[in-house]
Scaffold this motif. Structure first.
Motif, PDB file in Angstrom:
ATOM      1  N   ASP A 115       0.838  -1.207   0.000  1.00 49.74           N
ATOM      2  CA  ASP A 115       0.000   0.000   0.000  1.00 49.74           C
ATOM      3  C   ASP A 115       0.874   1.258   0.000  1.00 49.74           C
ATOM      4  O   ASP A 115       1.986   1.230   0.508  1.00 49.74           O
ATOM      5  N   PRO A 116       0.372   2.338  -0.596  1.00 52.33           N
ATOM      6  CA  PRO A 116      -0.981   2.538  -1.144  1.00 52.33           C
ATOM      7  C   PRO A 116      -1.164   2.030  -2.581  1.00 52.33           C
ATOM      8  O   PRO A 116      -2.273   1.997  -3.081  1.00 52.33           O
ATOM      9  N   LEU A 117      -0.066   1.639  -3.242  1.00 52.53           N
ATOM     10  CA  LEU A 117      -0.171   1.174  -4.628  1.00 52.53           C
ATOM     11  C   LEU A 117      -1.002  -0.101  -4.709  1.00 52.53           C
ATOM     12  O   LEU A 117      -1.813  -0.264  -5.630  1.00 52.53           O
ATOM     13  N   SER A 119      -3.557  -1.150  -2.859  1.00 50.12           N
ATOM     14  CA  SER A 119      -4.989  -0.872  -2.767  1.00 50.12           C
ATOM     15  C   SER A 119      -5.518  -0.266  -4.057  1.00 50.12           C
ATOM     16  O   SER A 119      -6.622  -0.590  -4.504  1.00 50.12           O
ATOM     17  N   LYS A 120      -4.730   0.599  -4.655  1.00 48.81           N
ATOM     18  CA  LYS A 120      -5.166   1.216  -5.915  1.00 48.81           C
ATOM     19  C   LYS A 120      -5.334   0.169  -7.012  1.00 48.81           C
ATOM     20  O   LYS A 120      -6.304   0.197  -7.778  1.00 48.81           O
ATOM     21  N   GLU A 123      -8.465  -2.035  -6.843  1.00 53.16           N
ATOM     22  CA  GLU A 123      -9.745  -1.396  -7.153  1.00 53.16           C
ATOM     23  C   GLU A 123     -10.351  -1.947  -8.436  1.00 53.16           C
ATOM     24  O   GLU A 123     -11.547  -1.822  -8.677  1.00 53.16           O
ATOM     25  N   MET A 138      -3.098  -1.125 -15.116  1.00 47.84           N
ATOM     26  CA  MET A 138      -3.314  -0.160 -14.043  1.00 47.84           C
ATOM     27  C   MET A 138      -1.998   0.303 -13.435  1.00 47.84           C
ATOM     28  O   MET A 138      -1.831   1.465 -13.076  1.00 47.84           O
ATOM     29  N   SER A 142      -0.500   4.097 -13.176  1.00 40.05           N
ATOM     30  CA  SER A 142      -0.295   4.671 -11.855  1.00 40.05           C
ATOM     31  C   SER A 142       1.109   5.244 -11.668  1.00 40.05           C
ATOM     32  O   SER A 142       1.318   6.125 -10.837  1.00 40.05           O
ATOM     33  N   SER A 310       6.427   0.378  -5.481  1.00 45.73           N
ATOM     34  CA  SER A 310       5.579   0.760  -4.344  1.00 45.73           C
ATOM     35  C   SER A 310       6.126   2.016  -3.673  1.00 45.73           C
ATOM     36  O   SER A 310       5.379   2.936  -3.334  1.00 45.73           O
ATOM     37  N   TYR A 313       5.635   5.116  -6.035  1.00 45.03           N
ATOM     38  CA  TYR A 313       4.245   5.587  -6.040  1.00 45.03           C
ATOM     39  C   TYR A 313       3.923   6.317  -4.741  1.00 45.03           C
ATOM     40  O   TYR A 313       3.317   7.396  -4.757  1.00 45.03           O
TER      41      TYR A 313
END
Length: 360
Positions: A115-117, A119-120, A123, A138, A142, A310, A313
């Motif tokens: 996270d946070p990558l 969780s994104k 989605e 994705m 990102s 990670s 991001y």
């Protein structure tokens, strides 16, 4: 005493709903946090279930309709569907989406994407497409790849990074990339602390026909910079630092201040073998110098680049180069969609090649 169950998306909202339904004197007996499994096409959602009671006796709902609706919502979310009530297509869809969701999680785990990558990227699920394809698409959308600085570097390009991150060899590789493009390039090394640092950089320069000077003080750096004023790009090699080298970092900050931030690019070398926590600590040391682009090094020593992605991001840093070996000047790539996907497991070409081998 009668107990009442209320469900909401958070504990705070559950308490608020309970007070709205049963009065402000309501008391909480127990709490349970969980995540919904979702329906066939719906995503998982956080939920908080509280059991409450009124110390004065039986509570009177302020909105019986709302209470009934809340109970139905809880029953719907808590109930595990009876497979016998589903059609064949519904059962197939449920199994397919669950399998894809699990495969997506597995791909993220084996690439050490956090996270946070993480969780994104999740989605996108449930999804009807192949998880590897969805995740790779994705992921690339990102990330920030620094195409602009690849094509139009500023006059000074300063390499920073922890000791042992491959700074000097990466600088030599990058300098050769631009020299092959017809740019006039030179190198100034500020690393007068490490034994043999200047000699190593000078050997690279001689082999690649790139002039090299060294500077250990502000006047020496200013003189070297003026001597290379006719060059298109002047690469600056710096001393490696650690969290304990505060004086060394202050000295580096003082030296670089004379170059002018408007004429300077920063490239931070980050080994793919480094722990993400250590990456964040290193960046916190250098962040006072400005926002760097990342050169990911030592990819030949790591199975995946997911940990660095990670970090990049989370820190909001662009990626500019990738290196995967010690050979100078061969082992380097400009950051690109293909170069990044090639260093991940279960995505892109690696994913398709693996599936092709399994099908044989």
């Amino acid at each position: 005493m009668e107990y009442y169950t209320v469900v909401a998306d958070s504990y705070e909202n559950a308490v608020k709903k309970a007070k709205d339904l049963y009065g402000d004197d309501i008391r909480i007996h127990s709490r349970r946090d969980y995540t919904t499994h979702g329906g066939i096409f719906s995503r998982r959602q956080p939920r908080c279930e509280i059991m409450c009671y009124s110390p004065a006796g039986k509570a009177v709902s302020r909105d019986a309709k709302a209470r009934d609706s809340d109970i139905r919502e809880f029953e719907k979310e808590a109930r595990t569907p009876d497979p016998s009530t589903l059609t064949a297509k519904q059962r197939l869809d449920t199994e397919v989406y669950r399998e894809k969701d699990e495969k997506a999680t597995t791909i993220l785990d084996m690439n050490h994407i956090t996270d946070p990558l993480r969780s994104k990227l999740l989605e996108a699920f449930p999804s009807s497409e192949d998880p590897g394809v969805v995740l790779s698409g994705m992921l690339l959308r990102s990330l920030d790849i620094d195409y602009g600085r690849q094509v139009h570097p500023r006059h000074f390009v300063v390499f920073i990074g922890p000791t042992g991150s491959g700074k000097t060899t990466t600088l030599a590789k990058v300098a050769h990339v631009y020299r092959k493009q017809g740019r006039n390039v030179a190198v100034i090394t500020l690393d007068t602390y490490r034994v043999g640092a200047y000699e190593q950089m000078k050997a690279f320069g001689d082999a690649l026909s790139i002039p090299v000077l060294k500077a250990s003080a502000e006047d020496e750096l200013l003189s070297a910079a003026e001597g290379f004023s006719d060059m298109d790009i002047v690469f600056i090699d710096t001393m490696g630092t650690s969290p304990k080298d505060k004086e060394l970092l202050l000295h580096l900050t003082s030296l670089l201040s004379i170059l002018g931030s408007e004429r300077t690019d920063l490239i931070m070398t980050i080994p793919a073998t480094m722990k993400e926590e250590d990456m964040r600590e290193q960046y916190s040391l250098y962040s006072r110098l400005g926002k760097p682009s990342l050169a990911i090094t030592k990819l030949d020593e790591s199975e995946t680049v997911g940990n660095v992605l990670s970090f990049a991001y989370g820190a909001g840093l662009p990626i500019i180069f990738l290196t995967d070996g010690q050979r100078v000047p061969e082992d380097i790539d400009k950051a690109s969609s293909k170069a990044i996907i090639d260093h991940l497991k279960g995505m892109g070409l690696e994913m398709r090649n693996s599936e092709s081998q399994l099908s044989k």
